[in-house]
Scaffold this motif. Sequence first.
Motif, PDB file in Angstrom:
ATOM      1  N   ARG A 130       1.768  -5.296  -1.890  1.00  0.00           N
ATOM      2  CA  ARG A 130       0.770  -5.480  -0.831  1.00  0.00           C
ATOM      3  C   ARG A 130       0.846  -6.905  -0.282  1.00  0.00           C
ATOM      4  O   ARG A 130       0.580  -7.131   0.904  1.00  0.00           O
ATOM      5  CB  ARG A 130      -0.625  -5.177  -1.367  1.00  0.00           C
ATOM      6  N   LEU A 131       1.234  -7.859  -1.114  1.00  0.00           N
ATOM      7  CA  LEU A 131       1.364  -9.246  -0.668  1.00  0.00           C
ATOM      8  C   LEU A 131       2.421  -9.379   0.426  1.00  0.00           C
ATOM      9  O   LEU A 131       2.200 -10.063   1.434  1.00  0.00           O
ATOM     10  CB  LEU A 131       1.701 -10.154  -1.855  1.00  0.00           C
ATOM     11  N   GLU A 132       3.553  -8.705   0.271  1.00  0.00           N
ATOM     12  CA  GLU A 132       4.594  -8.734   1.307  1.00  0.00           C
ATOM     13  C   GLU A 132       4.067  -8.129   2.607  1.00  0.00           C
ATOM     14  O   GLU A 132       4.299  -8.666   3.696  1.00  0.00           O
ATOM     15  CB  GLU A 132       5.826  -7.945   0.859  1.00  0.00           C
ATOM     16  N   ALA A 133       3.347  -7.022   2.497  1.00  0.00           N
ATOM     17  CA  ALA A 133       2.779  -6.376   3.686  1.00  0.00           C
ATOM     18  C   ALA A 133       1.737  -7.272   4.340  1.00  0.00           C
ATOM     19  O   ALA A 133       1.676  -7.369   5.574  1.00  0.00           O
ATOM     20  CB  ALA A 133       2.168  -5.033   3.305  1.00  0.00           C
ATOM     21  N   GLN A 134       0.938  -7.956   3.534  1.00  0.00           N
ATOM     22  CA  GLN A 134      -0.083  -8.855   4.075  1.00  0.00           C
ATOM     23  C   GLN A 134       0.549 -10.041   4.794  1.00  0.00           C
ATOM     24  O   GLN A 134       0.069 -10.478   5.844  1.00  0.00           O
ATOM     25  CB  GLN A 134      -1.012  -9.343   2.953  1.00  0.00           C
ATOM     26  N   GLN A 135       1.651 -10.568   4.262  1.00  0.00           N
ATOM     27  CA  GLN A 135       2.358 -11.660   4.933  1.00  0.00           C
ATOM     28  C   GLN A 135       2.893 -11.209   6.280  1.00  0.00           C
ATOM     29  O   GLN A 135       2.800 -11.928   7.272  1.00  0.00           O
ATOM     30  CB  GLN A 135       3.498 -12.181   4.050  1.00  0.00           C
ATOM     31  N   VAL A 188      16.495   5.254  -2.402  1.00  0.00           N
ATOM     32  CA  VAL A 188      15.583   5.661  -3.453  1.00  0.00           C
ATOM     33  C   VAL A 188      14.169   5.433  -2.936  1.00  0.00           C
ATOM     34  O   VAL A 188      13.857   4.368  -2.437  1.00  0.00           O
ATOM     35  CB  VAL A 188      15.813   4.839  -4.736  1.00  0.00           C
ATOM     36  N   SER A 189      13.334   6.444  -3.038  1.00  0.00           N
ATOM     37  CA  SER A 189      11.969   6.289  -2.556  1.00  0.00           C
ATOM     38  C   SER A 189      11.034   5.996  -3.711  1.00  0.00           C
ATOM     39  O   SER A 189      11.233   6.458  -4.822  1.00  0.00           O
ATOM     40  CB  SER A 189      11.519   7.530  -1.795  1.00  0.00           C
ATOM     41  N   SER A 190      10.019   5.203  -3.409  1.00  0.00           N
ATOM     42  CA  SER A 190       8.990   4.873  -4.386  1.00  0.00           C
ATOM     43  C   SER A 190       7.722   4.536  -3.607  1.00  0.00           C
ATOM     44  O   SER A 190       7.734   4.472  -2.387  1.00  0.00           O
ATOM     45  CB  SER A 190       9.426   3.687  -5.247  1.00  0.00           C
ATOM     46  N   MET A 191       6.650   4.307  -4.310  1.00  0.00           N
ATOM     47  CA  MET A 191       5.403   3.959  -3.634  1.00  0.00           C
ATOM     48  C   MET A 191       5.447   2.487  -3.236  1.00  0.00           C
ATOM     49  O   MET A 191       5.940   1.644  -3.973  1.00  0.00           O
ATOM     50  CB  MET A 191       4.207   4.227  -4.542  1.00  0.00           C
ATOM     51  N   GLY A 192       4.948   2.214  -2.061  1.00  0.00           N
ATOM     52  CA  GLY A 192       4.923   0.863  -1.539  1.00  0.00           C
ATOM     53  C   GLY A 192       3.955   0.796  -0.374  1.00  0.00           C
ATOM     54  O   GLY A 192       3.008   1.578  -0.288  1.00  0.00           O
ATOM     55  N   TYR A 193       4.225  -0.123   0.558  1.00  0.00           N
ATOM     56  CA  TYR A 193       3.306  -0.353   1.664  1.00  0.00           C
ATOM     57  C   TYR A 193       4.053  -0.401   2.989  1.00  0.00           C
ATOM     58  O   TYR A 193       5.196  -0.844   3.057  1.00  0.00           O
ATOM     59  CB  TYR A 193       2.562  -1.674   1.460  1.00  0.00           C
ATOM     60  N   ARG A 194       3.369   0.055   4.032  1.00  0.00           N
ATOM     61  CA  ARG A 194       3.844  -0.062   5.408  1.00  0.00           C
ATOM     62  C   ARG A 194       2.694  -0.563   6.251  1.00  0.00           C
ATOM     63  O   ARG A 194       1.520  -0.352   5.927  1.00  0.00           O
ATOM     64  CB  ARG A 194       4.330   1.281   5.946  1.00  0.00           C
ATOM     65  N   VAL A 195       3.047  -1.228   7.363  1.00  0.00           N
ATOM     66  CA  VAL A 195       2.034  -1.757   8.270  1.00  0.00           C
ATOM     67  C   VAL A 195       2.040  -0.916   9.542  1.00  0.00           C
ATOM     68  O   VAL A 195       3.083  -0.750  10.173  1.00  0.00           O
ATOM     69  CB  VAL A 195       2.293  -3.245   8.588  1.00  0.00           C
ATOM     70  N   PHE A 250      -0.965   0.418   4.865  1.00  0.00           N
ATOM     71  CA  PHE A 250      -1.102   1.730   4.238  1.00  0.00           C
ATOM     72  C   PHE A 250      -0.183   1.820   3.034  1.00  0.00           C
ATOM     73  O   PHE A 250       0.959   1.385   3.078  1.00  0.00           O
ATOM     74  CB  PHE A 250      -0.726   2.849   5.225  1.00  0.00           C
ATOM     75  N   ARG A 251      -0.704   2.401   1.958  1.00  0.00           N
ATOM     76  CA  ARG A 251       0.115   2.664   0.766  1.00  0.00           C
ATOM     77  C   ARG A 251       0.689   4.066   0.915  1.00  0.00           C
ATOM     78  O   ARG A 251      -0.046   5.031   1.124  1.00  0.00           O
ATOM     79  CB  ARG A 251      -0.738   2.573  -0.485  1.00  0.00           C
ATOM     80  N   GLU A 252       2.005   4.156   0.840  1.00  0.00           N
ATOM     81  CA  GLU A 252       2.673   5.449   0.965  1.00  0.00           C
ATOM     82  C   GLU A 252       4.058   5.366   0.366  1.00  0.00           C
ATOM     83  O   GLU A 252       4.491   4.311  -0.096  1.00  0.00           O
ATOM     84  CB  GLU A 252       2.732   5.894   2.429  1.00  0.00           C
TER      85      GLU A 252
END
Length: 145
Positions: free
Chosen positions: A111-116, A58-65, A131-133
């Motif tokens: 974003r907190l998970e991506a920042q960690q 299932v796709s949703s908006m989130g973050y990638r590094v 990046f938010r995607e």
Amino acid sequence: MNKLLTILLLFVSCQAFAQSKGEVIVVKDPLIDSLIAKRIELNKARPTTTNPTSPTIVSSMGYRVQIFYGSDRKQAFGEQAKFKADYPKLNTYITYKEPNYFLRVGDFRTRLEAQQFLNEFKSVYPTLFIFREKINAPALDGSDN
């Protein structure tokens, strides 16, 4: 009288050349109907929330590094292979937007998970960006309830 005759003649000629109702004939491959039916069936089977027992992504908006970008295709795929060898559990994604290849890592909901993740890998990969995607949402743990 001449004007009246001209207007009458113009009106009659317009009626003579007016378009009549016709029918449209659609010529298509019969496989198109079966593909449409299959697509409808697949969309009905797709869950609306992430279910750990379901293999559906299932796709949703989130973050990638983003850990790499450059114009050399071989180098981008080499970096991806190197990262996958070191961290096989993390998903990697290569996208191409002319003239560069971008290697992004992870499917982070916040974003907190991506920042960690960024803080942990900053020493290994000095040019990290968040990046938010649209992401492939990871399964939710049952421990949150």
